[in-house]
Structures are given as C-alpha cells and as structure tokens.
Scaffold this motif. Structure first.
Motif, PDB file in Angstrom:
ATOM      1  N   ASN A 310       5.875  -1.511  -4.200  1.00  0.00           N
ATOM      2  CA  ASN A 310       5.479  -2.369  -5.314  1.00  0.00           C
ATOM      3  C   ASN A 310       4.755  -3.629  -4.872  1.00  0.00           C
ATOM      4  N   SER A 338      10.760  -7.972  -5.057  1.00  0.00           N
ATOM      5  CA  SER A 338      10.315  -6.943  -6.007  1.00  0.00           C
ATOM      6  C   SER A 338      11.011  -5.636  -5.657  1.00  0.00           C
ATOM      7  N   SER A 365       0.199   5.585  -2.796  1.00  0.00           N
ATOM      8  CA  SER A 365       1.555   5.545  -3.343  1.00  0.00           C
ATOM      9  C   SER A 365       1.755   6.840  -4.128  1.00  0.00           C
ATOM     10  N   SER A 377      -9.448   3.802  -2.647  1.00  0.00           N
ATOM     11  CA  SER A 377     -10.031   3.502  -3.959  1.00  0.00           C
ATOM     12  C   SER A 377     -10.755   4.732  -4.514  1.00  0.00           C
ATOM     13  N   SER A 380      -8.313   7.699  -5.451  1.00  0.00           N
ATOM     14  CA  SER A 380      -7.420   7.381  -6.576  1.00  0.00           C
ATOM     15  C   SER A 380      -8.138   7.529  -7.922  1.00  0.00           C
ATOM     16  N   GLN A 381      -9.471   7.589  -7.889  1.00  0.00           N
ATOM     17  CA  GLN A 381     -10.223   7.729  -9.156  1.00  0.00           C
ATOM     18  C   GLN A 381     -10.534   9.178  -9.512  1.00  0.00           C
ATOM     19  N   SER A 403       1.024   7.573  -7.815  1.00  0.00           N
ATOM     20  CA  SER A 403       1.824   6.852  -8.813  1.00  0.00           C
ATOM     21  C   SER A 403       1.491   5.371  -8.730  1.00  0.00           C
ATOM     22  N   GLY A 404       2.079   4.593  -9.636  1.00  0.00           N
ATOM     23  CA  GLY A 404       1.812   3.150  -9.641  1.00  0.00           C
ATOM     24  C   GLY A 404       0.539   2.864 -10.415  1.00  0.00           C
ATOM     25  N   GLU A 405       0.240   1.576 -10.549  1.00  0.00           N
ATOM     26  CA  GLU A 405      -0.893   1.166 -11.380  1.00  0.00           C
ATOM     27  C   GLU A 405      -2.213   1.727 -10.864  1.00  0.00           C
ATOM     28  N   GLN A 406      -2.442   1.590  -9.547  1.00  0.00           N
ATOM     29  CA  GLN A 406      -3.725   2.019  -8.980  1.00  0.00           C
ATOM     30  C   GLN A 406      -3.626   3.326  -8.206  1.00  0.00           C
ATOM     31  N   ILE A 409      -1.875   0.800  -2.492  1.00  0.00           N
ATOM     32  CA  ILE A 409      -1.455  -0.605  -2.368  1.00  0.00           C
ATOM     33  C   ILE A 409      -2.016  -1.199  -1.076  1.00  0.00           C
TER      34      ILE A 409
END
Length: 418
Positions: A310, A338, A365, A377, A380-381, A403-406, A409
C-alpha cells in the motif's frame, strides 16, 4: 538462442524474424524449457521455404475435392457448410515465405507447443488437470523470406495430414470475391500497441483474426457463432509488441529489430548488482537487503527485500505487524502505519517484456515483480483476455491479475545509515 542449423553451419549467420514470448513466465517454464515447449521461441529463416498460399477452390462433394482432402502432400482447408456441401481450398507451395505453427498439440507440424498458463504457478502439475481451451492447431505465422521480413498471423494451423477442418458449428462465410473464410472455436485475438513497443507505447484494440488473415471486431463471447464486423483498415501484420491471445495463453511478438533495442539479461543483472551495491537496508532491523541472483528466482532468500504494497516501503522479512482479524495477510507498515499486503520482491528476468532499460524502481501488485517504471505503467494499462469473456490487467512475469489503484507501486528503499 541456437537453432539446430546454426550448430552445423556456425559460419552461416541466420536471419531471425522475431521471437514469441509467453506471458506469465519469468524467463523459463517452471520445469525448465524442453524442446518445442519453452517460454520463448525464436523464428529463424528456414533452410528451405515451407510457406503455402491458397490456389484452387473445390465446391461440394466432387471427386477432386475428396482427393484434395485425402492427399497427404497437399495443404488444404475444408469448410463444411452442411452434410452435403463442403468447400475445399487447396494451398500450394510458396517459395517466398516460411510458415511456423503454434498450438497445444505435440504433433510434428507444430513448431511451438503452448499449454495453458496458470497464474503464479510454479509447477506444471497444476496445469495438466485443467481442461485446455487452447486449440491443438491454434494459429500459424507466415514470414516473408526477403526484407523487411514481414510476419503475418492466421487463425488455425495445418494438422499432420496438412488439413484444416472447419466443422459445421464453426463460424464461416463466403467473401465478396467468392473465397471462403472462417473463425476457429475460441478464436485467435491480436492487439497491436500504438507507438510500437517503446516507452511511449499505448495499448491498442483487441481484434479477432480469421483463418484467411482478415481482421474483425470481437465476437460477443469467444465462441459465439456470429462473427464481429470486418475492420477494413487494419491488417494481420504483426509488429513489435503485438500480443496474440490463444484463449488460455497470451504471446508477445518481438521483432528481431525490436529485441536489439531491448535490455539484455546482462543489463538486468548489472541493474540488480547496482541496487545491491547501494546496500539498501531494512529500516527496522537495519540488516542489508539484496535481490537474489536471477537463477534463484523461486526461493525466498533471507536477505530478500519485502514490500508493503500500500505504501511501497521496502523492508527485510519480519514477523510483527500481523493484523489477525484480516486472515493474517495484511500487515501494518512500521514506517507509515498503512495496512496492506506484505510480499517478497522479485526481479523481472524476462527482458523481452521491458519497454525501456530504466532502473528497477517499481513493483507490480500483488505479486511483487520488479522492473522499470515505464514497463509497469505500460502493462498495467493492458486488458488481457481472461476466460471466454472477461479482460483484466496482469503481471507479464507471472500472469497474476493486478490489484490496487494502479496495479503497481513505487518502491521506497532506505539507504545505509553509515
């Protein structure tokens, strides 16, 4: 990678058309690469052309049609329209092209044997029990023998009798110029990236490729009877970074030219040594951390860096901070409090997946595979096909859904305190 021809004639420089790399394997198959079953396959110019191109079309149950089908020396594609009508398209030798076939079958016409990818699987024992959705003769790639060595992809491959059969249930149709075309059961999907395979790459649109190499929008589900719309202005020509999905495994096509600009395993090894030379420390235990060598990529080492997914704080392994009420999977980071998953970090060793030669500063992640920022990057898209009708982004090194927002990390290392 050596081809058998090279060993006999080391003086002959072989022309390499490109390589296919299976997503989900970090440099080799779990049980090691063997023969035609491996995590990457190089396509070299053949000593003698073996390409084929369509020639005569036979309609219905004429003797010639039956003869073409039974002729073991003649390539042909049979389109069964009904019990009484079959269209057989004979293929003839093409001295200007080389053909490479990919599929699940281990029969001799298949050059590259591909089995279903099980995300994060470290052993092949799990993969065998799964009912495979990859076709035995999934697709074929035809490469021009002369520069610029264009490679094109077609759905379906010829079997041991040099035939491709499209049964009654397969989607098939007559084209405007009187030829036949069709789709395979689960289809062959292709995505060409925009801006090539570089640090500026952006994902393209997934399309389906027909038996004759035409381009279509996707069907409603993988095996729907109804074909998508034909996309007139796109082709089946592979480009550096094109993805090929066989419904159970996804392959990345890298051209020889593209690979020459990609970081080598040596370069990745130098980056690993550079990180280790900076002696990153665990901010709590103050012990020095080090990425294990590329060869030991499955065994967690005692000096291995771990990360809190996180926040990105990198630590050595430790036992505190378990959140009992959450299955013990989540931990509290001692640096910033966190709470989230805590996983070991692994270097991405398959150089063909990197879009640039940047330092390994980011991790996917939830799997913890580390590579350059631009590479995390980009992947992940990309929505990768999953099952028969869903798509999700996944780590190219282990095929785990991100997983996770993007989906990745930035790593925060603590340097030595001395």
């Amino acid at each position: 990678m050596f081809s058998p021809d090279q060993e006999n004639h080391p003086s002959k420089v072989l022309v390499k058309y490109g390589e296919l790399i299976v997503l989900g394997y970090n440099g080799s198959l779990p049980n090691g690469d063997r023969g035609r079953r491996k995590s990457r396959f190089a396509l070299f110019k053949r000593p003698k052309a073996n390409g084929v191109k369509p020639s005569t079309v036979h309609i219905a149950c004429t003797p010639q049609a039956a003869k073409a089908i039974s002729n073991k020396d003649q390539h042909s594609i049979s389109y069964t329209l009904s019990r009484v009508q079959t269209v057989v398209v004979e293929y003839t030798h093409d001295s200007n092209t080389d053909m490479f076939q990919i599929g699940r079958s281990t029969e001799s016409p298949i050059d590259f044997v591909v089995t279903d990818t099980v995300p994060g699987s470290q052993s092949n024992s799990e993969t065998q029990s799964v009912q495979s959705t990859i076709s035995r003769f999934a697709c074929r790639i035809i490469c021009e023998r002369n520069p610029p060595f264009t490679a094109r992809i077609y759905a379906a491959g010829f079997d041991s009798s040099k035939n491709i059969f499209l049964g009654e249930k397969a989607a098939k149709w007559k084209t405007s110029d009187g030829q036949m075309d069709g789709l395979t059961t689960n289809g062959v999907l292709v995505m060409h990236p925009r801006n090539g395979f570089t640090e500026d790459s952006k994902p393209g649109v997934w399309r389906e490729i027909s038996v004759c190499g035409n381009v279509f929008s996707l069907r409603e589900t993988r095996s729907a009877q109804q074909r998508g719309k034909m996309v007139e202005n796109e082709t089946n020509q592979l480009q550096d970074g094109s993805l090929i999905d066989l419904c159970g495994a996804t392959l990345l096509w890298r051209t020889a030219e593209g690979l020459s600009r990609t970081p080598t395993v040596k370069h990745l090894e130098a980056l690993r040594q550079e990180i280790n030379a900076a002696r990153p420390q665990c901010p709590v235990g103050f012990n020095t951390l080090a990425f294990p060598s590329m060869k030991r990529k499955d065994v967690v080492d005692e000096k291995q860096p771990w990360v809190y997914l996180n926040c990105g704080h990198v630590h050595g392994y430790h036992n505190w901070g378990n959140k009992e009420e959450r299955d013990g999977k989540d931990r509290e980071c001692p640096m910033c409090r966190s709470v989230g998953p805590y996983v070991p970090l692994w270097l991405g060793c398959e150089a063909g997946f990197y879009v640039d030669a940047g330092p390994p500063t980011h991790a996917f992640s939830p799997c913890g595979h580390v590579c350059s920022e631009k590479t995390t990057s980009y992947w992940s898209q990309i929505p990768l096909p999953h099952g028969t009708h869903t798509f999700h982004a996944a780590c190219p090194f282990c095929a785990h859904q991100l997983s996770g927002e993007q989906g990745y990390i930035r790593l925060i290392f603590q340097g030595p305190l001395d």
